[in-house]
Scaffold this motif. Structure first.
Motif, PDB file in Angstrom:
ATOM      1  N   VAL A 305       0.837  -1.205   0.000  1.00 20.69           N
ATOM      2  CA  VAL A 305       0.000   0.000   0.000  1.00 20.69           C
ATOM      3  C   VAL A 305       0.871   1.253   0.000  1.00 20.69           C
ATOM      4  O   VAL A 305       0.598   2.224  -0.735  1.00 20.69           O
ATOM      5  CB  VAL A 305      -0.951  -0.015   1.210  1.00 20.69           C
ATOM      6  N   MET A 306       1.934   1.250   0.812  1.00 19.57           N
ATOM      7  CA  MET A 306       2.760   2.440   0.918  1.00 19.57           C
ATOM      8  C   MET A 306       3.478   2.762  -0.393  1.00 19.57           C
ATOM      9  O   MET A 306       3.662   3.927  -0.754  1.00 19.57           O
ATOM     10  CB  MET A 306       3.781   2.286   2.043  1.00 19.57           C
ATOM     11  N   HIS A 307       3.888   1.734  -1.101  1.00 21.81           N
ATOM     12  CA  HIS A 307       4.508   1.981  -2.399  1.00 21.81           C
ATOM     13  C   HIS A 307       3.522   2.612  -3.366  1.00 21.81           C
ATOM     14  O   HIS A 307       3.868   3.492  -4.157  1.00 21.81           O
ATOM     15  CB  HIS A 307       5.052   0.663  -2.979  1.00 21.81           C
ATOM     16  N   GLU A 308       2.278   2.182  -3.276  1.00 17.18           N
ATOM     17  CA  GLU A 308       1.255   2.759  -4.150  1.00 17.18           C
ATOM     18  C   GLU A 308       0.954   4.206  -3.758  1.00 17.18           C
ATOM     19  O   GLU A 308       0.693   5.058  -4.606  1.00 17.18           O
ATOM     20  CB  GLU A 308      -0.025   1.915  -4.083  1.00 17.18           C
ATOM     21  N   ILE A 309       0.964   4.480  -2.447  1.00 17.20           N
ATOM     22  CA  ILE A 309       0.660   5.836  -1.985  1.00 17.20           C
ATOM     23  C   ILE A 309       1.820   6.784  -2.268  1.00 17.20           C
ATOM     24  O   ILE A 309       1.617   7.995  -2.470  1.00 17.20           O
ATOM     25  CB  ILE A 309       0.315   5.817  -0.471  1.00 17.20           C
ATOM     26  N   ASN A 310       3.034   6.255  -2.246  1.00 22.35           N
ATOM     27  CA  ASN A 310       4.210   7.089  -2.483  1.00 22.35           C
ATOM     28  C   ASN A 310       4.129   7.832  -3.812  1.00 22.35           C
ATOM     29  O   ASN A 310       4.545   9.001  -3.920  1.00 22.35           O
ATOM     30  CB  ASN A 310       5.488   6.240  -2.446  1.00 22.35           C
ATOM     31  N   ASN A 311       3.597   7.190  -4.848  1.00 22.69           N
ATOM     32  CA  ASN A 311       3.530   7.815  -6.181  1.00 22.69           C
ATOM     33  C   ASN A 311       2.639   9.066  -6.186  1.00 22.69           C
ATOM     34  O   ASN A 311       3.076  10.145  -6.619  1.00 22.69           O
ATOM     35  CB  ASN A 311       3.057   6.797  -7.217  1.00 22.69           C
ATOM     36  N   PRO A 312       1.391   8.977  -5.708  1.00 24.86           N
ATOM     37  CA  PRO A 312       0.581  10.213  -5.695  1.00 24.86           C
ATOM     38  C   PRO A 312       1.141  11.276  -4.755  1.00 24.86           C
ATOM     39  O   PRO A 312       1.019  12.475  -5.016  1.00 24.86           O
ATOM     40  CB  PRO A 312      -0.798   9.730  -5.244  1.00 24.86           C
ATOM     41  N   LEU A 313       1.779  10.832  -3.642  1.00 20.63           N
ATOM     42  CA  LEU A 313       2.380  11.810  -2.738  1.00 20.63           C
ATOM     43  C   LEU A 313       3.524  12.546  -3.428  1.00 20.63           C
ATOM     44  O   LEU A 313       3.716  13.753  -3.241  1.00 20.63           O
ATOM     45  CB  LEU A 313       2.896  11.132  -1.465  1.00 20.63           C
ATOM     46  N   ALA A 314       4.291  11.819  -4.222  1.00 21.49           N
ATOM     47  CA  ALA A 314       5.373  12.464  -4.978  1.00 21.49           C
ATOM     48  C   ALA A 314       4.807  13.473  -5.974  1.00 21.49           C
ATOM     49  O   ALA A 314       5.358  14.573  -6.181  1.00 21.49           O
ATOM     50  CB  ALA A 314       6.201  11.404  -5.701  1.00 21.49           C
ATOM     51  N   THR A 315       3.679  13.117  -6.600  1.00 18.56           N
ATOM     52  CA  THR A 315       3.023  14.048  -7.546  1.00 18.56           C
ATOM     53  C   THR A 315       2.554  15.292  -6.822  1.00 18.56           C
ATOM     54  O   THR A 315       2.726  16.432  -7.303  1.00 18.56           O
ATOM     55  CB  THR A 315       1.840  13.348  -8.228  1.00 18.56           C
ATOM     56  N   ILE A 316       1.923  15.077  -5.648  1.00 20.03           N
ATOM     57  CA  ILE A 316       1.446  16.229  -4.857  1.00 20.03           C
ATOM     58  C   ILE A 316       2.622  17.112  -4.468  1.00 20.03           C
ATOM     59  O   ILE A 316       2.553  18.355  -4.521  1.00 20.03           O
ATOM     60  CB  ILE A 316       0.682  15.741  -3.615  1.00 20.03           C
ATOM     61  N   GLY A 317       3.740  16.504  -4.080  1.00 20.32           N
ATOM     62  CA  GLY A 317       4.906  17.276  -3.702  1.00 20.32           C
ATOM     63  C   GLY A 317       5.444  18.095  -4.863  1.00 20.32           C
ATOM     64  O   GLY A 317       5.849  19.257  -4.690  1.00 20.32           O
ATOM     65  N   ALA A 318       5.437  17.491  -6.058  1.00 21.45           N
ATOM     66  CA  ALA A 318       5.917  18.227  -7.234  1.00 21.45           C
ATOM     67  C   ALA A 318       4.992  19.397  -7.548  1.00 21.45           C
ATOM     68  O   ALA A 318       5.457  20.496  -7.917  1.00 21.45           O
ATOM     69  CB  ALA A 318       6.006  17.272  -8.423  1.00 21.45           C
ATOM     70  N   CYS A 319       3.694  19.190  -7.414  1.00 21.26           N
ATOM     71  CA  CYS A 319       2.728  20.266  -7.661  1.00 21.26           C
ATOM     72  C   CYS A 319       2.905  21.409  -6.671  1.00 21.26           C
ATOM     73  O   CYS A 319       2.833  22.593  -7.019  1.00 21.26           O
ATOM     74  CB  CYS A 319       1.306  19.730  -7.605  1.00 21.26           C
ATOM     75  N   ILE A 320       3.143  21.065  -5.408  1.00 20.77           N
ATOM     76  CA  ILE A 320       3.350  22.096  -4.387  1.00 20.77           C
ATOM     77  C   ILE A 320       4.592  22.911  -4.714  1.00 20.77           C
ATOM     78  O   ILE A 320       4.608  24.158  -4.597  1.00 20.77           O
ATOM     79  CB  ILE A 320       3.485  21.452  -2.999  1.00 20.77           C
ATOM     80  N   GLU A 321       5.642  22.203  -5.138  1.00 21.48           N
ATOM     81  CA  GLU A 321       6.863  22.915  -5.502  1.00 21.48           C
ATOM     82  C   GLU A 321       6.637  23.846  -6.691  1.00 21.48           C
ATOM     83  O   GLU A 321       7.123  24.990  -6.713  1.00 21.48           O
ATOM     84  CB  GLU A 321       7.963  21.896  -5.836  1.00 21.48           C
ATOM     85  N   ALA A 322       5.848  23.384  -7.690  1.00 22.11           N
ATOM     86  CA  ALA A 322       5.551  24.231  -8.861  1.00 22.11           C
ATOM     87  C   ALA A 322       4.714  25.441  -8.470  1.00 22.11           C
ATOM     88  O   ALA A 322       4.937  26.569  -8.943  1.00 22.11           O
ATOM     89  CB  ALA A 322       4.824  23.400  -9.923  1.00 22.11           C
ATOM     90  N   LEU A 323       3.735  25.227  -7.588  1.00 20.85           N
ATOM     91  CA  LEU A 323       2.888  26.340  -7.136  1.00 20.85           C
ATOM     92  C   LEU A 323       3.708  27.343  -6.324  1.00 20.85           C
ATOM     93  O   LEU A 323       3.469  28.556  -6.385  1.00 20.85           O
ATOM     94  CB  LEU A 323       1.723  25.813  -6.302  1.00 20.85           C
ATOM     95  N   THR A 324       4.645  26.818  -5.555  1.00 19.73           N
ATOM     96  CA  THR A 324       5.483  27.709  -4.753  1.00 19.73           C
ATOM     97  C   THR A 324       6.288  28.653  -5.648  1.00 19.73           C
ATOM     98  O   THR A 324       6.489  29.831  -5.312  1.00 19.73           O
ATOM     99  CB  THR A 324       6.422  26.886  -3.863  1.00 19.73           C
ATOM    100  N   LEU A 325       6.763  28.140  -6.796  1.00 21.04           N
ATOM    101  CA  LEU A 325       7.530  28.963  -7.718  1.00 21.04           C
ATOM    102  C   LEU A 325       6.686  30.073  -8.353  1.00 21.04           C
ATOM    103  O   LEU A 325       7.207  31.104  -8.789  1.00 21.04           O
ATOM    104  CB  LEU A 325       8.148  28.090  -8.821  1.00 21.04           C
ATOM    105  N   ARG A 326       5.362  29.857  -8.368  1.00 26.51           N
ATOM    106  CA  ARG A 326       4.472  30.855  -9.005  1.00 26.51           C
ATOM    107  C   ARG A 326       3.846  31.797  -7.984  1.00 26.51           C
ATOM    108  O   ARG A 326       2.997  32.616  -8.331  1.00 26.51           O
ATOM    109  CB  ARG A 326       3.387  30.141  -9.787  1.00 26.51           C
ATOM    110  N   LEU A 327       4.240  31.680  -6.722  1.00 27.21           N
ATOM    111  CA  LEU A 327       3.668  32.554  -5.701  1.00 27.21           C
ATOM    112  C   LEU A 327       3.904  34.042  -5.996  1.00 27.21           C
ATOM    113  O   LEU A 327       3.010  34.874  -5.762  1.00 27.21           O
ATOM    114  CB  LEU A 327       4.249  32.197  -4.312  1.00 27.21           C
ATOM    115  N   PRO A 328       5.091  34.425  -6.519  1.00 25.32           N
ATOM    116  CA  PRO A 328       5.295  35.868  -6.773  1.00 25.32           C
ATOM    117  C   PRO A 328       4.315  36.445  -7.791  1.00 25.32           C
ATOM    118  O   PRO A 328       4.121  37.666  -7.833  1.00 25.32           O
ATOM    119  CB  PRO A 328       6.728  35.919  -7.295  1.00 25.32           C
ATOM    120  N   GLU A 329       3.693  35.612  -8.604  1.00 21.33           N
ATOM    121  CA  GLU A 329       2.767  36.118  -9.621  1.00 21.33           C
ATOM    122  C   GLU A 329       1.408  36.492  -9.020  1.00 21.33           C
ATOM    123  O   GLU A 329       0.590  37.133  -9.684  1.00 21.33           O
ATOM    124  CB  GLU A 329       2.570  35.056 -10.705  1.00 21.33           C
ATOM    125  N   LEU A 330       1.145  36.046  -7.781  1.00 26.04           N
ATOM    126  CA  LEU A 330      -0.171  36.304  -7.170  1.00 26.04           C
ATOM    127  C   LEU A 330      -0.228  37.724  -6.604  1.00 26.04           C
ATOM    128  O   LEU A 330       0.780  38.258  -6.135  1.00 26.04           O
ATOM    129  CB  LEU A 330      -0.421  35.294  -6.052  1.00 26.04           C
TER     130      LEU A 330
END
Length: 526
Positions: A305-330
């Motif tokens: 189960v944890m291996h399966e959950i790790n993949n979406p968590l990694a995606t969420i982490g990448a999205c958070i990092e991308a959103l963080t880079l766009r914070l100055p545009e807000l």
């Protein structure tokens, strides 16, 4: 010389046959032993008759020889003289010229001995013939009865020894049984009590148990329940088996009790045999095996189960990092709230990763290099870290490190983590108030093992919860107070070290965790 009386019989000087027989009869009625009677009769004959010698030869119990009995105070006769006496008996014709008079002692056609007398010089031996013949007829049944009594006594003694040997043999069998056993009759009186039943915390000496009422001896057990078990066996004649739990000692023990009906005459049940087997260790081992199998299955499931959950968590982490880079545009009005939400998401993401790491550590603890390590030093390092815990301030800590405890093959960092988790678990259970005893010692039950023990004075663990405490996410703490992974990770670490964790606890009496670890190969070879 002897005179001839009016009846034509010879009579010696100063005696008559009736007087001799009367005194002989008095010995028979005196209640003396057979040997004393024969001695007394010989003395009477020697005193009443003109005899210089009187010997009664008596057949020995074995029947292969004869022993002489002489009157009291006289010199003993050699046993070698008997063949000569017997030779005289075999001469059927009476020799009036010989001073020797002999008479066979025969009773019911069985030969028991010889009455051997010698008259004084100058006395006709015929004068003693009638008295000696009558005395021989009196003594013969006495010897026959004596030998029969001795045979019976020997037979009784032999049978008594056989019965005693058989009783001792059966007693040894009962005492050799590895289980406690006792037997009661229909009056609930204890008739048998083996040696194993004398041992243990509820042991009672056999002398204090036999012949007593079972309810008086086993007074710790509920009388009504115990009586109903016996009555059921008496009434139904069927064997019954049950498991009971006893907390009479320092720890809870489990017993398998068998009630076995017994019939002396193959009719109604006359006795009930109770056999008690201590199954504590077996039960503990079975529970450990079941626990190991269950946790292994949970670990495999968690890993997948944890291996399966790790993949979406990694995606969420990448999205958070991308959103963080766009914070100055807000725009500034939106940025403040957006940053707060991003922080929450990032924090929860880190918590999810920590839980996953914990589950992975439980299911497959990371391989670490192991070396021979001093277990006392590892315990001291773990205690040093635990003392910095805020809840440790009000705990009374006692450390009892054994002397010459052998090294274990271990990864010190992992064992420190496991011991720290066990101590924090005890502290949490005591809610920061109580005492904790940490000790190390060589396992007294099995060689080649050391034990690290953590004993607290907390509220204890219920029987239902003990089987679950090592399962991932199981916790008795308030929601949000813990993830329930501490003991699970600890279990995985100890298992990776080829060890086991044992738990002993009663509600209201605290809990004891025992970590059993094998010693290092270097120590085994010493």
């Amino acid at each position: 010389m002897a005179d001839v009386n009016t009846t034509g019989q010879l009579e010696g000087p100063g005696f008559d046959t009736l007087s001799v027989v009367s005194e002989v009869a008095s010995y028979l009625a005196a209640g003396l032993s057979t040997h004393e009677i024969i001695q007394g009769i010989g003395g009477t004959l020697k005193r009443k008759l003109p005899l210089s010698k009187c010997v009664v030869w008596v057949r020995t119990p074995a029947g292969d020889s004869f022993s002489p009995v002489v009157p009291p105070g006289e010199e003993p006769v050699k046993q070698d003289d008997f063949p000569m006496v017997r030779n005289l008996v075999d001469q059927l014709e009476f020799d009036p010229t010989s001073p020797v008079v002999v008479r066979n002692l025969v009773y019911e056609e069985e030969y028991f001995g010889v009455l051997h007398a010698e008259v004084n010089e100058g006395v006709d031996p015929r004068c003693c013939d009638e008295a000696l013949s009558l005395v021989a007829k009196i003594v013969s049944p006495l010897l026959g009865t004596m030998e029969l009594s001795e045979d019976l006594a020997s037979e009784i003694a032999l049978r008594t020894r056989e019965i005693e040997d058989q009783r001792r043999f059966m007693s040894k069998i009962l005492d050799s049984l590895p289980h406690g056993m006792y037997v009661i009759d229909r009056d609930y009186t204890i008739q048998a009590w083996n040696q194993k039943r004398e041992a243990g915390t509820q042991g009672v000496d056999r002398e204090h148990a036999l012949g007593r009422n079972v309810f008086d001896v086993l007074h710790r057990q509920p009388r009504r329940l115990l009586k109903s078990e016996f009555d059921r066996a008496f009434e139904t004649g069927a064997m019954a088996q049950m498991e009971v739990e006893s907390d009479a000692g320092q720890e809870v023990r489990h017993y398998r009790i068998n009630k076995i009906p017994m019939r002396l005459n193959d009719d109604d049940v006359t006795h009930v045999i109770t056999i008690g087997e201590d199954i504590t260790e077996g039960k503990r081992i079975r529970e450990q095996v079941a626990q190991t199998e269950k946790l292994a299955a949970v670990g495999q499931l968690a890993a997948g189960v944890m291996h399966e959950i790790n993949n979406p968590l990694a995606t969420i982490g990448a999205c958070i990092e991308a959103l963080t880079l766009r914070l100055p545009e807000l725009p500034p009005s939106v940025l403040k709230g957006f940053e707060e939400y991003m922080g929450i998401v990032d924090s929860e993401l880190d918590r999810c990763r920590a839980i996953i790491d914990g589950l992975l550590d439980f299911s497959r603890p990371r391989a670490r290099i192991k070396n021979a390590a001093n277990i006392n030093q590892i315990v001291e390092d773990a205690i040093f870290l635990a003392k910095h815990h805020q809840k440790f301030k009000r705990i009374s800590l006692s450390v009892e490190l054994g002397q010459q405890v052998p090294d274990v093959m271990a990864n010190a960092e992992q064992l420190i983590q496991a011991f720290l988790a066990l101590m924090i678990n005890s502290i949490d259970a005591m809610e920061g108030v109580g005492s904790l005893v940490v000790s190390t010692y060589v396992n007294p039950l099995r060689s080649g093992e050391v034990v690290v023990e953590f004993q607290d004075t907390g509220p204890g663990i219920s029987g239902d919860d003990i089987s679950k405490i090592f399962e991932p996410f199981f916790t008795t703490k308030e929601p949000g107070a813990g993830t329930g992974l501490g003991l699970s990770i600890c279990y995985g670490i100890i298992q990776q070290h080829s060890g086991v964790i044992l738990v002993e606890s009663q509600v209201g009496k605290g809990a004891t965790f025992k970590v059993v670890l094998p010693v290092s190969d270097e120590e085994k070879s010493v």
